[in-house]
Design a protein around this motif. Structure first.
Motif, PDB file in Angstrom:
ATOM      1  N   TYR B 236       3.280  20.586  -8.120  1.00  0.00           N
ATOM      2  CA  TYR B 236       3.844  20.755  -9.265  1.00  0.00           C
ATOM      3  C   TYR B 236       3.153  19.933 -10.063  1.00  0.00           C
ATOM      4  O   TYR B 236       2.850  20.006 -11.403  1.00  0.00           O
ATOM      5  N   SER B 237       2.213  19.026  -9.378  1.00  0.00           N
ATOM      6  CA  SER B 237       1.440  18.094 -10.140  1.00  0.00           C
ATOM      7  C   SER B 237      -0.061  18.162  -9.371  1.00  0.00           C
ATOM      8  O   SER B 237      -0.200  17.315  -8.874  1.00  0.00           O
ATOM      9  N   PRO B 238      -0.687  19.035  -9.827  1.00  0.00           N
ATOM     10  CA  PRO B 238      -2.027  19.532  -8.914  1.00  0.00           C
ATOM     11  C   PRO B 238      -3.153  18.434  -9.251  1.00  0.00           C
ATOM     12  O   PRO B 238      -3.173  18.108 -10.244  1.00  0.00           O
ATOM     13  N   ASP B 239      -3.658  18.064  -8.263  1.00  0.00           N
ATOM     14  CA  ASP B 239      -5.184  16.905  -8.445  1.00  0.00           C
ATOM     15  C   ASP B 239      -6.092  17.992  -8.532  1.00  0.00           C
ATOM     16  O   ASP B 239      -6.897  18.423  -7.541  1.00  0.00           O
ATOM     17  N   PHE B 240      -6.439  18.087  -9.992  1.00  0.00           N
ATOM     18  CA  PHE B 240      -7.555  19.137  -9.872  1.00  0.00           C
ATOM     19  C   PHE B 240      -8.888  18.941  -9.595  1.00  0.00           C
ATOM     20  O   PHE B 240      -9.922  19.699  -8.966  1.00  0.00           O
ATOM     21  N   GLY B 241      -9.136  17.386  -9.673  1.00  0.00           N
ATOM     22  CA  GLY B 241     -10.623  16.979  -9.194  1.00  0.00           C
ATOM     23  C   GLY B 241     -10.786  17.380  -7.800  1.00  0.00           C
ATOM     24  O   GLY B 241     -11.631  17.800  -7.277  1.00  0.00           O
ATOM     25  N   MET B 242      -9.635  17.111  -6.826  1.00  0.00           N
ATOM     26  CA  MET B 242      -9.549  17.152  -5.409  1.00  0.00           C
ATOM     27  C   MET B 242      -9.810  18.756  -5.085  1.00  0.00           C
ATOM     28  O   MET B 242     -10.561  19.026  -4.273  1.00  0.00           O
ATOM     29  N   ILE B 243      -8.986  19.625  -5.945  1.00  0.00           N
ATOM     30  CA  ILE B 243      -9.120  20.955  -5.790  1.00  0.00           C
ATOM     31  C   ILE B 243     -10.547  21.574  -5.799  1.00  0.00           C
ATOM     32  O   ILE B 243     -10.992  22.277  -5.252  1.00  0.00           O
ATOM     33  N   MET B 244     -11.048  20.926  -7.053  1.00  0.00           N
ATOM     34  CA  MET B 244     -12.603  21.533  -7.468  1.00  0.00           C
ATOM     35  C   MET B 244     -13.450  20.977  -6.226  1.00  0.00           C
ATOM     36  O   MET B 244     -14.245  21.787  -5.850  1.00  0.00           O
ATOM     37  N   THR B 245     -13.163  19.702  -5.774  1.00  0.00           N
ATOM     38  CA  THR B 245     -13.984  19.537  -4.466  1.00  0.00           C
ATOM     39  C   THR B 245     -13.865  20.353  -3.334  1.00  0.00           C
ATOM     40  O   THR B 245     -14.888  20.915  -2.730  1.00  0.00           O
TER      41      THR B 245
END
Lengths: 428, 274
Positions: B236-245
């Motif tokens: 529900y509240s994705p950590d986009f920085g982590m996903i991009m990594t």
């Protein structure tokens, strides 16, 4: 010939490497010893965390049952369940699965024998009443209601103050009043009032549930678009917002979150699950408050609605007794467990007795000391109950297109009539 | 080419390459930013790369997922090369009456979308699980088997074999080589570039394959990289920085393989026998 042999040898080795380890474990769901149950859920920070807390709580008293919690994205779960259930095998199925309320009826009606009845296990009256329709078929309850999507109007107190409005002015307003306030806010601060994604007009859903109306009639199947006064008013409100120039268009979730994190919009009318995303921007602490969601103009409309939320289902396969026992002693009845959920992760369940617990009364400094959880819990009990039926997302896709026609000037009655026809043609 | 034409061509090319490179740049830059910076569209590199990597390693089982993806992709690629090239070679070199009909049916099968095959395929593997659990549902082998070759790869090898000088085969036969010997000692080394191109295509498709691994792999220990990334994005509240990594890390192997074999790849696509 040597080359041929080595080639074949490598291939065989590769396959062997792939299958190593798999024979030692039993496949989930079909486990021979029913000392293990499997759970499928999504979101590590929310549902997975909740199940982990439930597991700890349960295992403290029942250490023999092994509970395997598997993380799968929500859409992935839908895909996996559909494939497995329609192929008719029970291989690989979990014992417990989380399903979003809007999609639940689709599964329950398509695969009625695959889900285990929970009517005798849980006390339905102890849960928010609006959760019963999506989780039941023919009066029998199949789902254990979990989180709520109870909505609120998140707003920036500093922007509103600049435009001359206090926190009290935002309580229990109508959407018309909301638009008027929006115009003043734009005048005073230059900020838009809210974001909208034209592809996903989910705000329509929020608006019509305040009068207990839905895209489908009570049978869950007949489209309820033409002649649906609540939906008509929702369309008018939507257009009025755009014409008042208080909407910042966004095209995806990250832009939606980005808009309020960067202070570009004054309000966020949405489900309470957005709280962690709002609080992620720590520099805005103390500048936010939450009011009840605006209502429609009709008398039946209340200042309470819902967006999203999911419930827990038990599959009718080996291990269901253990699964039911696990759920009954945690999500089904345990106030301490819900208190812990709220303390550790801010989750608000739909189990009403939990609202009495101390954790729910905590004041949140990020929201200027407001008792946010208690407020949400109170609004949750007022949400009108509707049967979400089978086709929420299919109909909303049609409405999104027709909405654009309406915005371009097409007559509203005609718009709804056309949408009704398309919906009838599509879901027959 | 006139000067004006040159300017025109170059500006079109520059714009086109910017458009195709930008998502990559944004992905790499975002991997160094925190989530709220990503959502606000920050384009400057930030200082959160280390934090994102640490979060990622703490949240998910990254290395096992990479290993699973590697096992599946390498096994698929090796098997696909062997099977598809043998098939393509056979279709082109050996004469038989029903050959073209079989080949056309094979090509027609390219038109069936995988989504339509998925339910019967899953059912089949469900039944296999009862007899041979080591290749049934929830094994990496089950993720490999339905993808070991595709009609496209066979077609690709057949097309390239058309340019293969048949006289060499005759020479081989006269010198006493068996048919398999001809294939492995003459055909395979000559068609190296075709193999390289096919291997890149297969490896990439397998590395990024999503739908079949999704339904057939159930336990988290068998998760592949695309499944892992899909999970990260579904909160529900994705950590986009982590996903991009995570996406950067997932892209590295395919990028690496592509750059290593780029020369062969281009040659292979142009036709391997000069």
């Amino acid at each position: 010939m040597k080359k041929v042999l080595s080639f074949l040898l490598i291939s065989v080795l590769m396959l062997a490497a792939c299958s190593s380890g798999s024979d030692t474990e039993s496949t989930s769901g079909e486990s021979k010893d029913t000392n293990q149950i499997t759970v499928w859920a999504w979101d590590p920070n929310f549902n997975i965390k909740a199940f982990n807390i439930a597991k700890e709580t349960y295992q403290a008293e029942n250490p023999d049952l092994e509970i395997k919690i598997v993380e799968n994205g929500q859409k992935d779960i839908v895909q996996k369940l559909n494939t497995t259930l329609s192929s008719g095998t029970t291989k690989g199925l979990p014992n417990i699965v989380l399903i979003e309320d809007y999609r639940a009826q689709g599964f329950l009606q398509a695969y009625p024998d695959m889900f285990h009845k929970l009517s005798d296990t849980i006390d339905a009256d102890a849960f928010a009443s609006y959760k019963m329709a999506p989780t039941s078929v023919d009066g029998e309850n199949y789902g254990l209601p979990f989180d709520t999507g109870v909505t609120g109007l998140y707003f920036r107190t500093d922007y509103l103050e600049e435009a001359g409005y206090s926190v009290e002015d935002m309580q229990n307003i109508t959407w018309d009043e909301y638009i008027e306030i929006g115009k003043k806010v734009k005048e005073a601060t230059g900020k838009n009032m809210l974001t909208q994604d034209p592809k996903e007009p989910s705000l329509l859903r929020v608006m019509i549930q305040t009068v207990g109306s839905w895209y489908v009639k009570e049978d869950g199947k007949t489209p309820n678009i033409e002649g649906n006064e609540a939906l008509k008013e929702a369309f008018e409100t939507y257009k009025a917002m755009l014409e008042a120039d208080i909407v910042k268009p966004v095209s995806d979730w990250s832009q939606f979150v980005g808009a309020f994190n960067s202070g570009e919009v004054a309000t966020v009318p949405t489900g309470n699950w957005i709280t962690p995303s709002v609080k992620a921007e720590e520099s805005q602490a103390g500048k936010w408050a939450v009011a009840p969601i605006p209502r429609q103009s009709s008398k039946e409309s209340v200042n309470a609605s819902n967006l999203g939320g999911s419930s827990i289902y038990v599959l009718n396969i080996d291990g269901k007794e253990q699964a039911v026992d696990f759920l009954a002693k945690t999500f089904g009845s345990n106030v301490d467990f819900y208190e812990k959920l709220n303390k550790e992760m801010g989750a608000i369940g739909t189990y009403i007795p939990a609202a009495e617990s101390e954790a729910y009364k905590a004041e949140d400094e990020f929201f200027g000391g407001q008792q946010v959880t208690a407020d949400f819990a109170a609004w949750m009990e007022q949400i009108p109950q509707v049967n979400y039926g089978l086709h929420t997302y299919a109909i909303e896709d049609i409405l999104a297109v027709e909405m654009q026609n309406y915005l371009k000037g097409k007559d509203l009655d005609q718009v709804l009539k056309d949408a009704q026809q398309q919906a009838e043609a599509q879901i027959k | 080419m006139s000067k004006f034409n040159k300017i025109f061509v170059y500006s079109v090319l520059i714009i086109a390459s910017l458009v195709s490179v930008f998502p990559f740049l944004w992905m790499i830059v975002s991997a160094t930013n925190k989530s709220s910076d990503v959502t606000q569209g920050r384009l400057l590199p930030g200082s959160h790369l280390f934090e994102n990597v640490t979060n990622l390693l703490n949240t998910v089982e990254l290395v096992p997922a990479l290993m699973n993806s590697a096992k599946i992709s390498i096994a698929t690629t090796i098997l696909a090369m062997l099977i598809a090239s043998l098939a393509g070679y056979g279709f082109e070199i050996f004469q038989s009456r029903g050959k073209d009909i079989v080949f056309n049916i094979l090509l027609l099968s390219m038109m069936i979308p995988f989504a339509a095959l998925m339910v019967p395929l899953f059912r089949m593997f469900g039944d296999i699980s009862g007899v041979l659990p080591m290749i049934g549902i929830d094994t990496l082998t089950a993720a490999v088997l339905p993808t070991v070759t595709t009609a496209f790869l066979i077609f690709f090898f057949r097309q390239n074999t058309k340019m293969f000088p048949k006289e060499i085969l005759e020479a081989g036969r006269m010198d006493g080589l068996g048919e398999l010997g001809i294939f492995f000692k003459i055909y395979v080394p000559t068609m190296k570039t075709t193999y390289a191109a096919a291997a890149i295509i297969t490896f990439m498709a397998s590395w990024n394959n999503y739908l079949w691994p999704l339904v057939v792999l159930q336990s988290p220990e068998k998760q592949t990289i695309p499944l892992l990334i899909s999970n990260l994005g579904s909160s529900y509240s994705p950590d986009f920085g982590m996903i991009m990594t995570a996406i950067v890390i997932a892209t590295l192997p395919t990028a690496l393989i592509f750059f290593l074999m780029q020369k062969h790849f281009v040659a292979g696509m142009m036709g391997s026998v000069k």
